[in-house]
Design an enzyme around this catalytic site. Structure first.
Site, PDB file in Angstrom:
ATOM      1  N   GLY A 165      43.352  36.412  32.623  1.00 46.11           N
ATOM      2  CA  GLY A 165      44.569  35.961  31.957  1.00 46.11           C
ATOM      3  C   GLY A 165      44.954  36.929  30.857  1.00 46.11           C
TER       4      GLY A 165
ATOM      5  N   CYS B 249      37.289  36.485  25.933  1.00 45.62           N
ATOM      6  CA  CYS B 249      38.644  36.901  25.552  1.00 45.62           C
ATOM      7  C   CYS B 249      38.687  38.418  25.487  1.00 45.62           C
ATOM      8  CB  CYS B 249      39.006  36.305  24.186  1.00 45.62           C
ATOM      9  SG  CYS B 249      40.669  36.729  23.637  1.00 45.62           S
TER      10      CYS B 249
ATOM     11  N   GLN C 155      48.769  39.235  22.952  1.00 45.51           N
ATOM     12  CA  GLN C 155      47.644  40.185  22.955  1.00 45.51           C
ATOM     13  C   GLN C 155      48.090  41.635  23.129  1.00 45.51           C
ATOM     14  OE1 GLN C 155      45.522  37.564  25.949  1.00 45.51           O
ATOM     15  NE2 GLN C 155      43.770  38.436  24.904  1.00 45.51           N
TER      16      GLN C 155
ATOM     17  N   HIS D  96      43.732  28.369  27.028  1.00 45.51           N
ATOM     18  CA  HIS D  96      43.306  29.522  26.204  1.00 45.51           C
ATOM     19  C   HIS D  96      44.512  30.429  25.922  1.00 45.51           C
ATOM     20  CE1 HIS D  96      40.305  32.922  25.414  1.00 45.51           C
ATOM     21  NE2 HIS D  96      41.437  33.585  25.587  1.00 45.51           N
ATOM     22  N   GLU D  97      45.307  30.702  26.982  1.00 45.21           N
ATOM     23  CA  GLU D  97      46.460  31.608  26.811  1.00 45.21           C
ATOM     24  C   GLU D  97      47.563  30.947  25.983  1.00 45.21           C
ATOM     25  OE1 GLU D  97      45.747  34.498  27.487  1.00 45.21           O
ATOM     26  OE2 GLU D  97      44.136  34.211  28.935  1.00 45.21           O
TER      27      GLU D  97
HETATM   28  O1  K1U Z   1      42.965  35.786  27.084  1.00 43.49           O
HETATM   29  C1  K1U Z   1      42.212  36.643  27.462  1.00 43.49           C
HETATM   30  O2  K1U Z   1      41.788  37.503  26.690  1.00 43.49           O
HETATM   31  C2  K1U Z   1      41.732  36.688  28.895  1.00 43.49           C
HETATM   32  C3  K1U Z   1      40.453  35.913  29.137  1.00 43.49           C
HETATM   33  C4  K1U Z   1      40.826  34.583  29.769  1.00 43.49           C
HETATM   34  C5  K1U Z   1      39.763  33.510  29.806  1.00 43.49           C
HETATM   35  C6  K1U Z   1      38.533  33.729  30.367  1.00 43.49           C
HETATM   36  C7  K1U Z   1      37.583  32.716  30.413  1.00 43.49           C
HETATM   37  C8  K1U Z   1      37.889  31.481  29.922  1.00 43.49           C
HETATM   38  C9  K1U Z   1      39.114  31.275  29.357  1.00 43.49           C
HETATM   39  C10 K1U Z   1      40.070  32.290  29.304  1.00 43.49           C
HETATM   40  C11 K1U Z   1      39.578  36.753  30.068  1.00 43.49           C
HETATM   41  O3  K1U Z   1      39.949  37.060  31.134  1.00 43.49           O
HETATM   42  S1  K1U Z   1      38.003  37.212  29.489  1.00 43.49           S
HETATM   43  C12 K1U Z   1      37.286  38.065  30.872  1.00 43.49           C
HETATM   44  C13 K1U Z   1      36.791  37.141  31.938  1.00 43.49           C
HETATM   45  O4  K1U Z   1      36.603  35.967  31.702  1.00 43.49           O
HETATM   46  C14 K1U Z   1      36.554  37.647  33.315  1.00 43.49           C
HETATM   47  C15 K1U Z   1      36.593  38.976  33.610  1.00 43.49           C
HETATM   48  C16 K1U Z   1      36.375  39.402  34.910  1.00 43.49           C
HETATM   49  C17 K1U Z   1      36.107  38.516  35.898  1.00 43.49           C
HETATM   50  C18 K1U Z   1      36.045  37.187  35.617  1.00 43.49           C
HETATM   51  C19 K1U Z   1      36.277  36.724  34.325  1.00 43.49           C
HETATM   52 ZN    ZN Z   2      42.068  35.495  24.950  1.00 42.54          ZN
END
Ligand code: K1U
Ligand code: ZN
Length: 167
Positions: free
Chosen positions: A46, A91, A51, A133-134
Site C-alpha cells: 500500500g 510501513c 508518503q 493504515h493508509e
Molecule cells: O503504508 C505503507 O507504508 C505500506 C505498508 C502497508 C501495510 C503493511 C502491513 C500492514 C498494514 C499496512 C507496507 O506495505 S509495509 C511492507 C509490507 O508489509 C510488505 C512488503 C512486501 C510484501 C508483503 C508485505
Molecule cells: Zn505506512
C-alpha cells in the site's frame, strides 16, 4: 512512470492532513501510476499520497501475490466498521519496524476510482488492515502513533541508529 521518494518517519510532513481531490484528471492518473510503481518497487502492499509528499486523499493498494490487483481509492470514506483485531503492521516510512496494532476487523469503504467512478468495497483481513493504515496516513497519522510513548521513543532511537549505520 517514476519511482517517487518516500518520506521517512519522523518527518513532520507525514503529519499533514490530506485535502479532498476535487478533479480527477490526467495529473492525478499519472500520480496513481507513479505511486503504484513506487509501491511495487519498494516492495509494499500500500501507499498513501502523504508518503510521497502529496497531501491529497489518494491511496493505492495491492495485497495480491501476483501484483495484479491494484486498487485505487480517491477521497475514501469509512462508512462502516465492525469488530476488533490485532495484526502486525509495517510501513514504508518506518523501515524495519513491525508492531501489532488493533483495528476494526471488517470495514466498508466508499471511494472514487482513477476514472472518477464511485465504488463501495467491503474488506476484511490484510486488505482491511491496509486500508485503515493508509487512511490513517491521509489524516497525518503513522502506525507507530498507535503504540505507547515508550515504544515510540524506542522506535525513533532504533531508526536513528539504523540511519547512522547506513550513511
Ligand atoms: O503504508 C505503507 O507504508 C505500506 C505498508 C502497508 C501495510 C503493511 C502491513 C500492514 C498494514 C499496512 C507496507 O506495505 S509495509 C511492507 C509490507 O508489509 C510488505 C512488503 C512486501 C510484501 C508483503 C508485505
Ligand atoms: Zn505506512
Amino acid at each position: 512512470m517514476a519511482i517517487l521518494p518516500i518520506l521517512q518517519y519522523p518527518d513532520e510532513r507525514l503529519h499533514k492532513v490530506a485535502k479532498k481531490v476535487d478533479q480527477i484528471n490526467e495529473t492525478i492518473r499519472k500520480l496513481v501510476r507513479d505511486m503504484a510503481e513506487t509501491m511495487y518497487s519498494a516492495p509494499g502492499i500500500g501507499l498513501a499520497a502523504t508518503q510521497v509528499d502529496q497531501h491529497i486523499r489518494l491511496i493505492v493498494i495491492d495485497v495480491s501475490e501476483m501484483h495484479d490487483d491494484l486498487k485505487v481509492f480517491i477521497n475514501p470514506v469509512l462508512v462502516h466498521s465492525q469488530g476488533e483485531k490485532e495484526n502486525e503492521e509495517g510501513c514504508l516510512s518506518v523501515p524495519g519496524i513491525y508492531e501489532n496494532v488493533t483495528r476494526a476487523e471488517r470495514i466498508t469503504v466508499r471511494a472514487l476510482d482513477e476514472h472518477g467512478e464511485p465504488f463501495t468495497l467491503e474488506a476484511e483481513g490484510l486488505l482491511a488492515v491496509c486500508i485503515q493504515h493508509e487512511m490513517d496516513h491521509l489524516q497525518g497519522r503513522v502506525f507507530v502513533e498507535h503504540l505507547s510513548h515508550l515504544k515510540q521513543t524506542r522506535i525513533r532511537a532504533k531508526l536513528k541508529k539504523q540511519r547512522r549505520e547506513t550513511f
